[in-house]
Design an enzyme around this catalytic site. Structure first.
Site, short mmCIF file in Angstrom:
data_model
loop_
_atom_site.label_atom_id
_atom_site.label_comp_id
_atom_site.label_asym_id
_atom_site.label_seq_id
_atom_site.Cartn_x
_atom_site.Cartn_y
_atom_site.Cartn_z
N HIS A 65 21.54 11.68 1.12
CA HIS A 65 21.80 12.57 2.25
C HIS A 65 22.31 11.74 3.43
CE1 HIS A 65 20.23 15.89 5.13
NE2 HIS A 65 21.30 16.33 4.49
N ASP B 234 18.46 17.19 8.34
CA ASP B 234 18.52 18.65 8.47
C ASP B 234 17.42 19.14 9.39
OD1 ASP B 234 20.62 18.72 6.72
OD2 ASP B 234 19.44 19.31 4.98
N HIS C 30 20.17 26.03 8.07
CA HIS C 30 19.72 24.82 8.76
C HIS C 30 20.90 24.20 9.51
CE1 HIS C 30 21.39 23.07 5.02
NE2 HIS C 30 21.61 21.98 5.75
N HIS D 88 22.82 20.66 9.87
CA HIS D 88 23.01 19.30 9.35
C HIS D 88 23.56 18.46 10.49
CE1 HIS D 88 23.98 16.11 6.45
NE2 HIS D 88 25.10 15.95 7.17
#
Length: 249
Positions: free
Chosen positions: A142, A146, A221, A223
């Site tokens: 990732h 988030d 969400h 990011h």
């Protein structure tokens, strides 16, 4: 003399019968009594069958009423549970919006119109952290962090800068990228709507869009990334970057 004796005997028998029972019952009367008894028995049997059928019917109706009541009670419980879930979701969304509004208000008081005053881009719990490993991402990890917030939550510029990207960003959905005075970039992905355009100057705490679930997501969400360059793959730890700017996380 013989016939007289026979008549006398019959008369005596009749008298004896009358004296014993109080009445003489002839053969025809006895037959009638038997017929009436048989009819009464048949009526009683029919009445008994009818009573049994009525009792069975009443029992079946009672069972059906019990089943219907249980079904109704279950539906009421289900409806009440669904109402509680909806109320909880609405309360959570309202609380998130209120936190975001308070967060924006504090940021506006401390940093609006200035080049300083760094802040979190949104008020919300942290979901997937930076560098979480997974095959879901082309880099194998990732590249940002988030913030779990409902669709429509206001998203703010973490710091002052210039918008270098505002629009569709592929797997990032609707996104905004801002270049800051230190040469770093911040990115805001999966937005439901944008409030800025390329070339626009923004200040810390300025609303740049609303959170959403556009692009490659599993749920609503924001990011958030910090980058050395505007392109993918130049990421650094976004929370560490914000801490270096004095943001308390």
């Amino acid at each position: 003399m013989a016939s007289i004796s026979i008549r006398s005997a019959l008369a005596g028998a009749a008298a004896l019968t009358t004296a014993t029972t109080g009445a003489f019952v002839g053969p025809a009367a006895a037959a009638d009594a038997g017929t009436e008894g048989s009819a009464f028995a048949r009526c009683a049997a029919v009445a008994g069958d009818l009573a049994t059928q009525l009792a069975d019917q009443a029992s079946a109706q009672h069972r059906a009423a019990v089943v219907a009541q249980k079904r109704h009670d279950a539906q009421v419980v289900q409806a009440e549970r669904a109402a509680r879930v909806r109320a909880a979701k609405e309360a959570a969304a309202k609380a998130a919006r209120e936190r975001a509004a308070r967060h924006a208000s504090r940021s506006a008081a401390s940093g609006r119109g200035t080049l300083g005053g760094w802040m979190l881009p949104v008020a919300g719990a942290i979901g997937t952290p930076y560098h979480a490993a997974s095959g879901l991402w082309s880099s194998g990890h990732h590249t940002g962090v988030d913030f779990v917030v409902p669709v429509g939550t206001p998203v703010h510029a973490a710091g002052a800068g210039t918008v270098v990207e505002a629009g569709w960003g592929g797997s990032y959905g609707n996104n905004v990228v801002i270049r800051h005075a230190d040469g770093m970039y911040t990115q805001y992905g999966h937005l439901s709507s944008l409030r800025v355009s390329v070339g626009q100057r923004v200040f810390a705490g300025q609303q740049i869009g609303l959170s959403g679930a556009t692009g490659n997501v599993t749920g609503p969400h924001l990011h958030f990334e910090a980058r050395r360059a505007p392109s993918y793959g130049s990421d650094v730890d976004p929370l560490a970057y914000l801490r270096s700017k004095g943001v308390r996380i």
